[in-house]
Enzyme design. Sequence first.
Site, PDB file in Angstrom:
ATOM      1  CD1 TRP A  46      -2.736   1.704   0.510  1.00  0.00           C
ATOM      2  CD2 TRP A  46      -1.175   2.369   2.370  1.00  0.00           C
ATOM      3  NE1 TRP A  46      -3.059   2.947   0.995  1.00  0.00           N
ATOM      4  CE2 TRP A  46      -2.256   3.461   2.006  1.00  0.00           C
ATOM      5  CE3 TRP A  46      -0.338   2.627   3.177  1.00  0.00           C
ATOM      6  CZ2 TRP A  46      -2.310   4.617   2.643  1.00  0.00           C
ATOM      7  CZ3 TRP A  46      -0.250   3.865   4.033  1.00  0.00           C
ATOM      8  CH2 TRP A  46      -1.288   4.684   3.412  1.00  0.00           C
ATOM      9  CG  ASP A  95     -15.002   7.062   3.289  1.00  0.00           C
ATOM     10  OD1 ASP A  95     -16.218   7.354   3.593  1.00  0.00           O
ATOM     11  OD2 ASP A  95     -14.175   6.464   4.050  1.00  0.00           O
ATOM     12  CE  LYS A 146     -10.738   7.667  -4.801  1.00  0.00           C
ATOM     13  NZ  LYS A 146      -9.640   8.902  -4.086  1.00  0.00           N
ATOM     14  CD1 TRP A 147     -15.673   0.174  -6.751  1.00  0.00           C
ATOM     15  CD2 TRP A 147     -17.606   0.413  -7.917  1.00  0.00           C
ATOM     16  NE1 TRP A 147     -16.429  -1.190  -6.750  1.00  0.00           N
ATOM     17  CE2 TRP A 147     -17.567  -0.777  -7.324  1.00  0.00           C
ATOM     18  CE3 TRP A 147     -18.643   0.950  -8.752  1.00  0.00           C
ATOM     19  CZ2 TRP A 147     -18.757  -1.552  -7.839  1.00  0.00           C
ATOM     20  CZ3 TRP A 147     -19.805   0.028  -9.181  1.00  0.00           C
ATOM     21  CH2 TRP A 147     -19.711  -1.131  -8.515  1.00  0.00           C
ATOM     22  CG  ASP A 148     -11.486   3.088  -2.364  1.00  0.00           C
ATOM     23  OD1 ASP A 148     -10.869   2.203  -2.796  1.00  0.00           O
ATOM     24  OD2 ASP A 148     -11.238   4.240  -1.694  1.00  0.00           O
ATOM     25  CG  MET A 149     -12.156  -3.530  -2.647  1.00  0.00           C
ATOM     26  SD  MET A 149     -11.630  -4.823  -3.825  1.00  0.00           S
ATOM     27  CE  MET A 149     -12.027  -6.351  -2.720  1.00  0.00           C
ATOM     28  CG  ASN A 150     -10.329   1.633   1.049  1.00  0.00           C
ATOM     29  OD1 ASN A 150      -9.360   1.972   0.798  1.00  0.00           O
ATOM     30  ND2 ASN A 150     -11.220   2.443   1.166  1.00  0.00           N
ATOM     31  CB  CYS A 184      -9.925   3.804  -6.136  1.00  0.00           C
ATOM     32  SG  CYS A 184      -9.014   4.268  -4.760  1.00  0.00           S
ATOM     33  CG  ASP A 205      -4.818   5.630  -0.875  1.00  0.00           C
ATOM     34  OD1 ASP A 205      -5.386   6.215  -1.890  1.00  0.00           O
ATOM     35  OD2 ASP A 205      -5.383   4.745  -0.206  1.00  0.00           O
TER      36      ASP A 205
END
Length: 734
Positions: free
Chosen positions: A197, A365, A474-478, A524, A546
Amino acid sequence: MISFNEGTKTFRLDTANTTYCITIAAKGYVAHTYYGAKIAEDDVSYLTRQMEYPFADSPVFREKLSILDFLHQEMPTDGVGDFRKSALAITNRRGNNAVELKYKDYKIIDGCPALAGLPCVFDKSGKAQTLVITTEDSVLGVEVELYYTIFDDTDAIVRSSKIISLAAEPVYIKKAMSLAFDMDNAEYDTITLNGSWARERHIDRHPIHMGVQEACSIRGETSHQEHPFMAILEKTAGWNNGNVYGVNFIYSGNFSAVIQRNQFDSIRVLMGINPENFSWKLEPGAAFETPQAVLTFSANGLNGMSHAFHDLYRNHLIRSPYKNQMRPILINNWEATYFNFDTQKLLDIARQAYKDGIEMLVMDDGWFGKRSFDDSSLGDWIVNEEKLQGGLKHLVDAVNKIGMKFGIWFEPEMVSPDSDLFRAHPDWAIQIKGREPGMARAQYVLDITRKEVRDHIMNSVEAILRSANIEYVKWDMNRQICDVGSINLPADQIGEYFHRYVLAIYSMQEQLISDFPNLLLENCSGGGARFDPGMFYYSPQIWCSDDTDAIERLAIQEGTALVYPLSTMGAHVSVCPNHACGRVTPFKTRGYVALSGTFGYELDITKLSEEDRQMIPRQIALYKKFSPLVREGDYYKIAAASENGEYDCWASISSDKTRALVTFIQLYNHPNYKTRMIKLAGLDKNKVYKITWPDEDQQKFPPMTLAGSTIMNAGIPIRRDWGDYQGQLIYLEG
């Protein structure tokens, strides 16, 4: 052009600069024969070396295993005598694991066959061709179709396969790689892209040793840590010289990229879905299609390999209407405010941003549910009107009235334990019954393989998008996926879960861009964990990392640009000290690095120093002037800070070689050193270029006029700037 010679039983695939040959060998084995620089139309079947180990129908008898142990194959299989890593493994209900494919027939078709539910290359020029070789195992009862697609505008070959069951009972696919490629060893190196990351896709070059080397992911996504790419290159190969082979995977889930060097000093390369935790139940009459993989060859070093990948993805994979458009210059509030914002704060940012020429505000967010930290509300896509007083439409209308577009952040695949959604549907989270599921970032992963879960997510997301004039998502996956269980799948199909998850992501994003065709979608995943060509089919850009520090970004963007066009890389200017690493770099340098991507800002513009803020209109003017060149030009890496430790340099050069933008970043200055002379690449040696420094206070030398041959062989001067982390832009026009 694709052709077949009946006399030599050899297929030939010719791109502009390469030739790929396949021979139907003795006993019907499909043998890899040649891949490299373009060759004459000679009989090259001798390259299979089958004359060294003849079969029983030859005057000199040798057993089957003798040839399978060394034969270069197009689809090597499990359990029949090729003891190297296989590309295909299938078992039946009796547990037999042998697969032996023999040639059946072929066809050559125009265009690019589509894949069901998977991203795939396309062609609008009408000049693509596809070779389909059908093989069969009559004992097991399967046919395997091998697909090879080539184009007239790139030296790339797109590979995939289709496994078709002709058996009377189910069979189980245990391994189904998309690409296999065997070659003789010439003491090659390999390059992989590794990291973590905030430091994704760093270039790692090392010799290919005996045995197996692998880059892989079992995280449910392509991952920060390893990447679905490998290069195989001569030890003397560099940016502009030497033979380089590259492989890449058009897929967004678990992958395996393998290099194996064997007893005969041959190299086998495999790329495909990671066989760990994978199986697929194939019912009688059913078919399984593997995702596409890309194979390239360059005789002109790594830059030549990059051009093949870039051209393929720009011309034949990215579908977005934004592909050839200048993207709106956005400002994202994440590093400006994190969760601490309200309507007034966002409007304050928007008003100042508009004055400085920024075109879009993106709300990140924290706008939904009761979310004021990362420990709640994912899945509750309901506007928090304590933060957004008057509601979302009020905010968006106000931003539009200022003169700016509006974008929004989602993390659709996730759910917080502290959410109304989880309290209502705890079984919607991926979990194994009776086992406490692992949590990461205070969230679980939703089981999107279930239609009712997908429908709920998409209804919630699309309701928000329809409620106001939202032009960007913005399509995120954390987090990654573990504790895999699903009430939808029986025990003998649980190995299908990870692939079904990826198919579900593709289905959701296809629905999104179909329902909102003018939406600019940026993918993202905690930064760059799902930066892969599979996502390009749905979004023209992906958040690169990031880590927005300009110096850290040199290595990240270098590794990314090795495979992917600059226009796909989300790159923003942020504040210093940098939020990820604490480094302080000049605002100007931050802008220069971000110019080689989809340019934007990640900061609180209302708190910038006046000196920095006044640079924003200049940076935007530079981006608008050079964006078409960066987006559509050929990328050349000139020098790597990762190699020399002192400076980084790259160029974007127009296809007609009349214009070039060179970016130079000095890491460290030293006293009493001479001006650097940087030798460029990719220019027309006979063309005369005018050389200028286009930023208004960056004219280091009087304008110069030099021939392309002089610039490439003698170099141009780069003056050492006072201080570390300094940057320069140089523009060439001829």
